[in-house]
Scaffold this motif. Structure first.
Motif, PDB file in Angstrom:
ATOM      1  N   GLN A  55       2.719 -14.175 -15.588  1.00 31.29           N
ATOM      2  CA  GLN A  55       3.040 -13.560 -14.295  1.00 31.29           C
ATOM      3  C   GLN A  55       2.723 -14.518 -13.148  1.00 31.29           C
ATOM      4  N   ASN A  56       1.536 -15.193 -13.209  1.00 35.65           N
ATOM      5  CA  ASN A  56       1.180 -16.160 -12.160  1.00 35.65           C
ATOM      6  C   ASN A  56       2.170 -17.312 -12.115  1.00 35.65           C
ATOM      7  N   ARG A  57       2.561 -17.779 -13.287  1.00 37.73           N
ATOM      8  CA  ARG A  57       3.550 -18.853 -13.323  1.00 37.73           C
ATOM      9  C   ARG A  57       4.868 -18.398 -12.710  1.00 37.73           C
ATOM     10  N   GLY A  58       5.244 -17.143 -13.010  1.00 35.52           N
ATOM     11  CA  GLY A  58       6.476 -16.618 -12.406  1.00 35.52           C
ATOM     12  C   GLY A  58       6.361 -16.515 -10.899  1.00 35.52           C
TER      13      GLY A  58
ATOM     14  N   ASP B 182       7.641 -18.560  -5.457  1.00 42.30           N
ATOM     15  CA  ASP B 182       7.225 -19.143  -4.162  1.00 42.30           C
ATOM     16  C   ASP B 182       7.815 -20.528  -3.989  1.00 42.30           C
ATOM     17  N   ARG B 183       7.792 -21.344  -5.033  1.00 38.68           N
ATOM     18  CA  ARG B 183       8.353 -22.693  -4.925  1.00 38.68           C
ATOM     19  C   ARG B 183       9.853 -22.642  -4.627  1.00 38.68           C
ATOM     20  N   ASP B 184      10.527 -21.714  -5.315  1.00 39.47           N
ATOM     21  CA  ASP B 184      11.961 -21.578  -5.044  1.00 39.47           C
ATOM     22  C   ASP B 184      12.220 -21.100  -3.619  1.00 39.47           C
ATOM     23  N   GLN B 185      11.348 -20.160  -3.135  1.00 44.94           N
ATOM     24  CA  GLN B 185      11.528 -19.663  -1.768  1.00 44.94           C
ATOM     25  C   GLN B 185      11.299 -20.768  -0.741  1.00 44.94           C
ATOM     26  N   ASN B 186      10.217 -21.555  -0.964  1.00 44.49           N
ATOM     27  CA  ASN B 186       9.938 -22.669  -0.029  1.00 44.49           C
ATOM     28  C   ASN B 186      11.066 -23.690  -0.065  1.00 44.49           C
ATOM     29  N   ARG B 187      11.566 -23.976  -1.259  1.00 46.28           N
ATOM     30  CA  ARG B 187      12.665 -24.937  -1.339  1.00 46.28           C
ATOM     31  C   ARG B 187      13.908 -24.420  -0.618  1.00 46.28           C
TER      32      ARG B 187
END
Length: 412
Positions: free
Chosen positions: A344-347, A352-357
């Motif tokens: 879940q944390n990895r997801g 978040d990484r996808d949102q920031n990108r």
């Protein structure tokens, strides 16, 4: 249903098993037959296929006519063949009956059926005849389901009325001379011949059959006379034997009476000795029984204690196994929970990484589009100013030209 199947087995109503193979041990269709050929694994009867070659069979010559062989010579050759084969087959056991087929069909022509009194003798014969040769031809030997040749033989042929001739599907059994039969089978052949004489007849008569009949009748008369003489002698022997037996019995009774008086005292002494020995034996037996009973009791107690101990040990082992299993299950649940949390944390980190990108890409695109719009505005303004300056300069040049032209006109 089972009774009906058993009642029609081996008959024309049986649509599964071949009735001809069950009755005569051979079928004219061979392996192409639509019904089953149940070959026995063991039997009293063996069959040697196509062993006898009948020279009297009609053979077509070049002109299409038929050749006939002398019947007397043919019968003599057959009896020589019969005696030769019988001597060989009788080495493996006592032969009850041996028959040779005189049919012309391929599935019956020259088949030799030999029935033994014992199955073991038939098996020994079949094993020893395997891979053997006769007259330069290999022998094909199998166990046959035929045990009663009365059902397999053609009754019309025995009565001399078979219309199918040599191609009949039932056995045409060729007969031998009675003298040869007596010599080979002894009294058994005489009883069998007399039993079947009323219902069957020999197909091959000699031309002098009347003389042969008289000779056989004389032999039968001599045989009956000898048999009566032997019976009288046997009766006399039995009478003499009975007299000797009576004398022997009378003497035996006297000896027994004398022995009874002598043996009475011996029996009394032996009885007392036996009673004394029995008392000691009974005491010993009682002691032994008591020891055995105590031994069994002690052994039962030990067995019970052993079972109780094993029961407790097994119970402790089961409890320990249950605790270990529960502990393992708890560890498995914790490990699964931690793995789920990590997933879940990895997801969440991936989202978040996808949102920031995506935000960064959107800002970069917006800045790029803004810079491009500003650049386009500046270029458009510069083009406008440049165009206006050119227009003003062209207008000034035109005014100067007009003035010059006016001045020139005025001078003129």
């Amino acid at each position: 249903m089972a009774e009906r199947l058993a009642s029609i087995f081996g008959t024309e109503k049986d649509k599964i098993n071949c009735p001809f193979y069950f009755k005569i041990g051979a079928c004219r269709h061979g392996e192409r037959c639509s019904r089953l050929h149940n070959k026995p694994a063991i039997s009293q009867t063996i069959v040697i296929f196509n062993m006898y070659k009948n020279p009297a069979a009609q053979i077509a010559n070049v002109d299409g006519q038929t050749l006939e062989i002398d019947e007397k010579e043919n019968q003599q050759q057959f009896e020589d063949f019969y005696e030769d084969v019988f001597d060989e087959l009788s080495r493996f056991g006592e032969v009850e009956e041996m028959n040779v087929c005189d049919n012309f069909g391929d599935h019956l022509a020259g088949n030799v059926y030999c029935k033994y009194y014992a199955d073991d003798d038939a098996q020994k014969s079949q094993t020893n005849l395997h891979n053997r040769f006769y007259a330069g031809r290999p022998l094909v030997v199998e166990f046959s389901p035929v045990t009663d040749f009365r059902e397999a033989r053609c009754r019309q042929f025995d009565a001399g009325e078979c219309s199918r001739g040599g191609y009949c599907n039932f056995m045409h059994l060729r007969q031998i001379n009675r003298d040869l039969g007596y010599a080979l089978f002894g009294s058994k052949y005489r009883r069998r011949y007399r039993r079947s004489r009323s219902s069957s007849r020999d197909r091959y008569y000699y031309d002098d059959r009347d003389r042969e009949r008289d000779r056989y009748r004389d032999k039968d008369r001599d045989y009956d006379r000898d048999r009566h003489r032997d019976r009288d002698r046997s009766r006399d022997r039995h009478h003499n034997k009975d007299d000797r037996d009576k004398d022997r019995d009378r003497n035996r009774d006297k000896d027994r009476s004398r022995d009874r008086h002598h043996n009475k005292d011996d029996r009394d002494r032996n009885r007392d000795r036996d009673r004394s020995r029995d008392r000691h034996h009974n005491k010993d037996d009682r002691d032994k029984m008591e020891r055995d009973r105590n031994h069994h009791h002690n052994r039962d107690d030990r067995d019970k204690m052993e079972r109780d101990r094993n029961h407790h040990n097994n119970k402790d082992d089961r409890d320990k196994a249950e605790r270990d299993r529960n502990h393992l299950n708890r560890d498995d649940r914790d490990r699964d929970q931690n793995r789920d949390d990590r997933d879940q944390n990895r997801g969440d980190r991936d989202r978040d990484r996808d949102q920031n990108r995506d935000d960064r890409d959107r800002d970069q695109n917006r800045d790029r589009y803004q810079n491009r719009d500003d650049r386009d505005k500046v270029e458009q303004r510069d083009r406008h100013h440049h165009y206006r300056d050119d227009r003003d300069r062209n207008r000034g040049d035109n005014n100067n030209n007009n003035n010059n032209n006016n001045n020139n006109n005025n001078n003129n």
